[in-house]
Design an enzyme around this catalytic site. Sequence first.
Site, PDB file in Angstrom:
ATOM      1  N   SER A  59     -24.015  14.119  27.358  1.00 45.88           N
ATOM      2  CA  SER A  59     -22.598  13.788  27.545  1.00 45.88           C
ATOM      3  C   SER A  59     -21.663  14.981  27.325  1.00 45.88           C
ATOM      4  O   SER A  59     -21.794  15.996  27.999  1.00 45.88           O
ATOM      5  CB  SER A  59     -22.272  12.617  26.614  1.00 45.88           C
ATOM      6  OG  SER A  59     -20.983  12.142  26.850  1.00 45.88           O
ATOM      7  N   ARG A 488     -14.370   6.389   8.302  1.00 41.88           N
ATOM      8  CA  ARG A 488     -15.720   5.902   8.616  1.00 41.88           C
ATOM      9  C   ARG A 488     -16.657   7.089   8.795  1.00 41.88           C
ATOM     10  O   ARG A 488     -16.211   8.206   9.089  1.00 41.88           O
ATOM     11  CB  ARG A 488     -15.736   5.032   9.882  1.00 41.88           C
ATOM     12  CG  ARG A 488     -15.280   5.759  11.119  1.00 41.88           C
ATOM     13  CD  ARG A 488     -15.382   4.906  12.381  1.00 41.88           C
ATOM     14  NE  ARG A 488     -16.697   4.964  13.007  1.00 41.88           N
ATOM     15  CZ  ARG A 488     -17.095   5.958  13.812  1.00 41.88           C
ATOM     16  NH1 ARG A 488     -16.310   6.981  14.088  1.00 41.88           N
ATOM     17  NH2 ARG A 488     -18.299   5.931  14.350  1.00 41.88           N
ATOM     18  N   ALA A 489     -17.935   6.821   8.625  1.00 39.60           N
ATOM     19  CA  ALA A 489     -18.940   7.851   8.873  1.00 39.60           C
ATOM     20  C   ALA A 489     -19.153   7.956  10.376  1.00 39.60           C
ATOM     21  O   ALA A 489     -19.258   6.942  11.066  1.00 39.60           O
ATOM     22  CB  ALA A 489     -20.249   7.477   8.186  1.00 39.60           C
ATOM     23  N   THR A 492     -22.390  10.232  15.281  1.00 37.76           N
ATOM     24  CA  THR A 492     -22.953  11.305  16.114  1.00 37.76           C
ATOM     25  C   THR A 492     -22.969  12.670  15.429  1.00 37.76           C
ATOM     26  O   THR A 492     -23.572  13.595  15.946  1.00 37.76           O
ATOM     27  CB  THR A 492     -22.149  11.448  17.424  1.00 37.76           C
ATOM     28  OG1 THR A 492     -20.815  11.839  17.101  1.00 37.76           O
ATOM     29  CG2 THR A 492     -22.109  10.160  18.216  1.00 37.76           C
TER      30      THR A 492
HETATM   31  C1  16G Z   1     -20.650   8.021  21.265  1.00 40.55           C
HETATM   32  C2  16G Z   1     -20.299   6.734  21.961  1.00 40.55           C
HETATM   33  C3  16G Z   1     -18.796   6.553  22.042  1.00 40.55           C
HETATM   34  C4  16G Z   1     -18.154   6.691  20.680  1.00 40.55           C
HETATM   35  C5  16G Z   1     -18.596   7.952  19.992  1.00 40.55           C
HETATM   36  C6  16G Z   1     -18.139   7.925  18.556  1.00 40.55           C
HETATM   37  C7  16G Z   1     -21.419   5.649  23.824  1.00 40.55           C
HETATM   38  C8  16G Z   1     -21.918   5.786  25.231  1.00 40.55           C
HETATM   39  N1  16G Z   1     -20.839   6.720  23.318  1.00 40.55           N
HETATM   40  O1  16G Z   1     -20.253   9.110  22.024  1.00 40.55           O
HETATM   41  O2  16G Z   1     -18.539   5.288  22.578  1.00 40.55           O
HETATM   42  O3  16G Z   1     -16.757   6.681  20.790  1.00 40.55           O
HETATM   43  O4  16G Z   1     -20.009   8.043  19.997  1.00 40.55           O
HETATM   44  O5  16G Z   1     -18.596   9.047  17.887  1.00 40.55           O
HETATM   45  O6  16G Z   1     -21.540   4.609  23.191  1.00 40.55           O
HETATM   46  P1  16G Z   1     -18.548   9.142  16.312  1.00 40.55           P
HETATM   47  O7  16G Z   1     -19.364   8.007  15.759  1.00 40.55           O
HETATM   48  O8  16G Z   1     -19.096  10.484  16.016  1.00 40.55           O
HETATM   49  O9  16G Z   1     -17.101   9.021  15.906  1.00 40.55           O
HETATM   50 MG    MG Z   2     -20.348  10.669  28.277  1.00 40.61          MG
END
Ligand code: 16G
Ligand code: MG
Length: 524
Positions: A59, A488-489, A492
């Site tokens: 992505s 929040r944690a 990603t």
């Molecule tokens: C991922 C998710 C996205 C979300 C992001 C949050 C999918 C396809 N992608 O990219 O929807 O907004 O994670 O990231 O579900 P974070 O947990 O690091 O804040």
């Molecule tokens: Mg994407």
Amino acid sequence: MFAHAHAHPKPANTFAYGTAGFRTKADLLDSVVYRTGLLAALRSAVLGGQTVGVMVTASHNPPADNGVKIVDPLGNMMDQAWEALATQLANAPDSELEATFEAIKAQVQPTYTGAGSVVFARDTRASGPALIAALKDGLADMGATAIDMGLQTTPQLHYVTRCLNSPTDAADAAYFGQPTEEGYFAKLAAAFGAIVGDTAGIAITIDAANGVGAPKAKLLAEHIPAAALAITVVNDDTANCDVLNSRCGADYVKTTISPPPALTLVPNTLYCSFDGDADRIVFYYADAAGAFHLLDGDRIAALATKYLKQLVAEAGLDLAVGVVQTAYANGNSTTAIGALGVNVTCTPTGVKHLHKAAHENYDVGVYFEANGHGTVLFSDRALAAFRAADAPAGRLLHSFGELINQTVGDSVSDMLMVLAILHKLGWAPGDWDAMYTDLPNTIRKMEVADRTIFKTTNAERQLVAPEGLQAKIDAANAAYPAGRCFVRASGTEDVIRVYAEAATDADLAALVANVFDALQPYKA
Ligand code: 16G
Ligand code: MG
């Protein structure tokens, strides 16, 4: 049993099937992708041989990363119960791979006696071809049918997966489209043409993040008359893999709240940015004075809700129109959308949560994350009503049902939806922007010793642990008009995220400072 397993040894790392599949440095992923092939074939067998999808992409991540995720037969994300199985298989030591696989198989009990079928695609990353080769080895070891779609956007792969599991007779109500790239673009172009005609004179410039969206947007342009929609694609360098998502793309624009440096904005003209796999989009423009205005996922939701609700009323249909957001939605967007007379639901972060809520709660379920992930889902009841309607509004709704990707958020399809609605409303970018004014807001991150201790409830809006922290955040919120901060944690990254909004910039700065004080004890 697995003839190719020795060619895909597992590194010492631990892997987790997270918010959007496995995602990490590409050079760690060979064994993970091979094993994802095994699991995807097993999932297909458990689902009676229906075709399962696999997408290789990271992505909006940097060029050196990659990732892999599994798509279920109807084009939605893999059943969450299987995420733990994917993680378990990815982490089995090489010597225990077969035993782990057999244990999983005993648990999920495939009744289908065939070998399963898997369709797959990748984005433009340099590591893609080698990872696809690993995937193919996994599918070969399972004897599964392997359908290679080559380079596709993530939403195209979702679309094709759905088509491969749908009736092939166009007269069947469940017919979804041809399972080909040509079928995808033909469906979008026909629906867009049915809504705006052949000479609408719409124009858009697309920042394609130097990713797979670039060649695909150009293919789209070949399917739509230029007199209807003139498409210009910039940041389209897919030959140089190092520039992917670099100072461009939806994530850059949303997080910096500024245009990609390679663009010079012509005032009052609409632009949009895709992310690296084209499942996310944000729009923007510069006003006459040159000031930058971001039109993010919240605003796409407000626009789509306003227009589709109006069409449903004009068509005289009794359908539940509703909106799904996350806690990151700007408070003023939630208020403005509520004022349109629809219910707004809040879910945890991540497309799968919003998708599920939209599907379960509404006939016309508009769901968008502020970051530009999202789509509009129509229930079978709604689609049947659109098909039966002969009023112009009903026919328009039918065309929007064809135009809007029903499997997942899609930069290309969402872009066409927005352009079609703006055209129908006769709105310039400034009219869309004027639907509401964002509360001043910010998203920060902080490295902490252990992010897993941050546990939330109420769709991530409140912490239940560490003990006592939420009370401090509540007190900070109460001290400022329209103050709303939550922690929040990340799913990603190894950080916690702090979102805050307040009535003024000064209040916002004070609120954030206050909450960061409360967070000091947890800092890494
Ligand atoms: C991922 C998710 C996205 C979300 C992001 C949050 C999918 C396809 N992608 O990219 O929807 O907004 O994670 O990231 O579900 P974070 O947990 O690091 O804040
Ligand atoms: Mg994407």
